[in-house]
Design a protein around this motif. Structure first.
Motif, PDB file in Angstrom:
ATOM      1  N   ASN A  60     127.275  90.762  38.615  1.00 47.61           N
ATOM      2  CA  ASN A  60     127.006  90.056  37.403  1.00 47.61           C
ATOM      3  C   ASN A  60     126.257  88.834  37.377  1.00 47.61           C
ATOM      4  N   ILE A  61     126.295  88.156  38.548  1.00 43.01           N
ATOM      5  CA  ILE A  61     125.691  86.980  39.067  1.00 43.01           C
ATOM      6  C   ILE A  61     124.390  87.423  39.097  1.00 43.01           C
ATOM      7  N   GLU A  62     124.023  88.415  39.717  1.00 43.56           N
ATOM      8  CA  GLU A  62     122.302  89.131  39.789  1.00 43.56           C
ATOM      9  C   GLU A  62     121.912  89.228  38.654  1.00 43.56           C
ATOM     10  N   LYS A  63     122.585  89.903  37.571  1.00 43.61           N
ATOM     11  CA  LYS A  63     122.024  90.289  36.254  1.00 43.61           C
ATOM     12  C   LYS A  63     121.775  88.979  35.655  1.00 43.61           C
ATOM     13  N   ASN A  73     113.424  92.309  39.457  1.00 51.80           N
ATOM     14  CA  ASN A  73     113.462  92.140  40.963  1.00 51.80           C
ATOM     15  C   ASN A  73     113.223  90.904  41.145  1.00 51.80           C
ATOM     16  N   LEU A  74     114.005  90.390  42.219  1.00 55.86           N
ATOM     17  CA  LEU A  74     114.042  89.143  42.899  1.00 55.86           C
ATOM     18  C   LEU A  74     113.242  89.179  43.931  1.00 55.86           C
ATOM     19  N   GLY A  75     112.191  87.884  44.288  1.00 53.28           N
ATOM     20  CA  GLY A  75     111.590  88.012  45.249  1.00 53.28           C
ATOM     21  C   GLY A  75     112.161  87.009  46.470  1.00 53.28           C
ATOM     22  N   ARG A  76     111.686  87.270  47.627  1.00 61.41           N
ATOM     23  CA  ARG A  76     112.271  86.705  48.777  1.00 61.41           C
ATOM     24  C   ARG A  76     112.770  85.220  48.527  1.00 61.41           C
ATOM     25  N   ASN A  77     111.731  84.503  48.007  1.00 56.75           N
ATOM     26  CA  ASN A  77     112.075  82.970  47.816  1.00 56.75           C
ATOM     27  C   ASN A  77     112.930  82.619  46.621  1.00 56.75           C
ATOM     28  N   GLN A  78     112.745  83.646  45.659  1.00 55.18           N
ATOM     29  CA  GLN A  78     113.810  83.357  44.641  1.00 55.18           C
ATOM     30  C   GLN A  78     115.143  83.777  45.096  1.00 55.18           C
ATOM     31  N   LEU A  79     115.428  84.717  45.965  1.00 58.07           N
ATOM     32  CA  LEU A  79     116.489  85.204  46.754  1.00 58.07           C
ATOM     33  C   LEU A  79     117.218  83.989  47.489  1.00 58.07           C
ATOM     34  N   THR A  80     116.444  83.418  48.189  1.00 54.97           N
ATOM     35  CA  THR A  80     117.058  82.484  48.760  1.00 54.97           C
ATOM     36  C   THR A  80     117.459  81.164  48.015  1.00 54.97           C
ATOM     37  N   ASP A  81     116.739  80.883  46.925  1.00 55.65           N
ATOM     38  CA  ASP A  81     116.979  79.486  46.132  1.00 55.65           C
ATOM     39  C   ASP A  81     118.448  80.113  45.260  1.00 55.65           C
ATOM     40  N   ILE A  82     118.307  81.115  45.143  1.00 49.96           N
ATOM     41  CA  ILE A  82     119.625  81.821  44.190  1.00 49.96           C
ATOM     42  C   ILE A  82     120.828  81.802  44.972  1.00 49.96           C
ATOM     43  N   LEU A  83     120.759  82.212  46.241  1.00 49.61           N
ATOM     44  CA  LEU A  83     121.923  82.122  46.892  1.00 49.61           C
ATOM     45  C   LEU A  83     122.520  80.819  47.337  1.00 49.61           C
ATOM     46  N   VAL A  84     121.596  79.885  47.402  1.00 48.85           N
ATOM     47  CA  VAL A  84     122.120  78.256  47.755  1.00 48.85           C
ATOM     48  C   VAL A  84     122.607  77.857  46.498  1.00 48.85           C
ATOM     49  N   ASP A  85     121.885  78.203  45.198  1.00 52.16           N
ATOM     50  CA  ASP A  85     122.301  77.579  43.639  1.00 52.16           C
ATOM     51  C   ASP A  85     123.755  78.121  43.273  1.00 52.16           C
ATOM     52  N   LEU A  86     123.766  79.523  43.571  1.00 49.74           N
ATOM     53  CA  LEU A  86     124.929  79.909  43.099  1.00 49.74           C
ATOM     54  C   LEU A  86     126.214  79.550  43.814  1.00 49.74           C
ATOM     55  N   GLY A  91     130.815  75.035  43.664  1.00 54.11           N
ATOM     56  CA  GLY A  91     131.510  73.765  44.309  1.00 54.11           C
ATOM     57  C   GLY A  91     131.321  73.861  45.737  1.00 54.11           C
ATOM     58  N   GLY A  92     130.162  74.684  46.391  1.00 51.40           N
ATOM     59  CA  GLY A  92     129.861  74.584  47.741  1.00 51.40           C
ATOM     60  C   GLY A  92     129.044  73.452  48.032  1.00 51.40           C
ATOM     61  N   ALA A  93     128.470  73.521  49.403  1.00 53.51           N
ATOM     62  CA  ALA A  93     127.447  72.661  49.655  1.00 53.51           C
ATOM     63  C   ALA A  93     126.403  73.323  50.624  1.00 53.51           C
ATOM     64  N   PHE A  94     125.871  74.534  50.335  1.00 51.78           N
ATOM     65  CA  PHE A  94     125.250  75.158  50.956  1.00 51.78           C
ATOM     66  C   PHE A  94     123.759  74.742  50.869  1.00 51.78           C
ATOM     67  N   SER A  95     123.001  75.011  52.121  1.00 49.54           N
ATOM     68  CA  SER A  95     121.667  74.769  52.531  1.00 49.54           C
ATOM     69  C   SER A  95     121.070  75.912  53.370  1.00 49.54           C
ATOM     70  N   VAL A  96     119.914  75.678  53.239  1.00 49.06           N
ATOM     71  CA  VAL A  96     118.951  76.460  54.476  1.00 49.06           C
ATOM     72  C   VAL A  96     118.822  75.684  55.548  1.00 49.06           C
ATOM     73  N   ILE A  97     119.419  76.279  56.773  1.00 52.73           N
ATOM     74  CA  ILE A  97     119.248  75.581  57.938  1.00 52.73           C
ATOM     75  C   ILE A  97     117.935  76.042  58.660  1.00 52.73           C
ATOM     76  N   GLU A  98     117.805  77.241  58.612  1.00 54.69           N
ATOM     77  CA  GLU A  98     116.281  77.809  58.874  1.00 54.69           C
ATOM     78  C   GLU A  98     116.177  79.259  58.390  1.00 54.69           C
ATOM     79  N   GLN A  99     114.894  79.877  58.356  1.00 56.89           N
ATOM     80  CA  GLN A  99     114.498  81.140  58.039  1.00 56.89           C
ATOM     81  C   GLN A  99     113.273  81.602  58.611  1.00 56.89           C
ATOM     82  N   ASP A 100     113.176  82.856  58.725  1.00 55.26           N
ATOM     83  CA  ASP A 100     112.236  83.617  59.006  1.00 55.26           C
ATOM     84  C   ASP A 100     111.803  84.777  58.530  1.00 55.26           C
ATOM     85  N   ASP A 101     110.912  85.787  58.700  1.00 54.13           N
ATOM     86  CA  ASP A 101     110.832  87.154  58.092  1.00 54.13           C
ATOM     87  C   ASP A 101     111.945  87.911  58.169  1.00 54.13           C
TER      88      ASP A 101
END
Length: 185
Positions: A60-63, A73-86, A91-101
């Motif tokens: 449901n969230i993905e839709k 379709n979600l792109g890679r950058n959208q994916l990361t932004d969406i996972l943090v945002d949702l 009520g979480g406090a998520f952030s990206v610590i590191e990422q690569d391919d």
């Protein structure tokens, strides 16, 4: 002599210092439900149950994100932004610590489920499944390691989202693109 109710000063019960509100109701309900489920079915089956709920929620969230972004379709950058945002919306406090391919490492210092998750790691299947399923639908495959979780007593969460196949650890969960997403890819 006991004072009668008619002689008492009017009391505004809404101003009483009672530790209960919408979040308190939610936290208590979730914690009590998962505790009962873990006691009756066991932690492993509770994880499976929560995973099933998370799969529906994640779909449901993905839709919603795809519709709001106007994409199929979600792109890679959208994916990361969406996972943090949702998770932060929840009520979480998520952030990206590191990422690569190959992977994205997320940190979180506030569980979206608050105190409800304390000592109930089966609730972490919400994060695992939502991250894993949305990522797998975006890139074809995902695996999730819940390296550290607040629910298990760690001070913060450390979630590793693998975007390419790798050797699985004992607690790593794999996810594959679902049929509905494959049809639209």
């Amino acid at each position: 002599m006991t004072p009668s109710a008619t002689n008492a000063l009017p009391l505004n019960v809404g101003s009483l210092d009672i530790d209960f509100d919408h979040q308190g109701l939610f936290s208590t309900l979730v914690a009590d439900m998962v505790e009962l489920l873990e006691m009756i079915a066991g932690v492993e089956d509770a994880c499976a149950y929560v995973s099933s709920i998370a799969a529906r929620l994640g779909s449901n969230i993905e839709k919603q994100y795809k519709a709001a972004l106007g994409v199929q379709n979600l792109g890679r950058n959208q994916l990361t932004d969406i996972l943090v945002d949702l998770n932060n919306r929840a009520g979480g406090a998520f952030s990206v610590i590191e990422q690569d391919d190959d992977r994205v490492v997320f940190g979180n210092c506030a569980c979206p489920l608050g105190n409800a998750a304390t000592n109930h790691p089966s609730l972490c299947m919400l994060t695992s499944n939502i991250f894993g399923r949305i990522a797998a639908n975006a890139v074809g495959y995902a695996a999730v390691d819940l390296e550290q979780t607040i629910a298990r007593g760690d001070g913060a969460c450390r979630v590793i989202l693998h975007l390419k196949r790798m050797e699985l650890g004992p607690d790593t969960r794999e996810y594959f693109r679902d049929d509905a997403s494959a049809a639209s890819a």
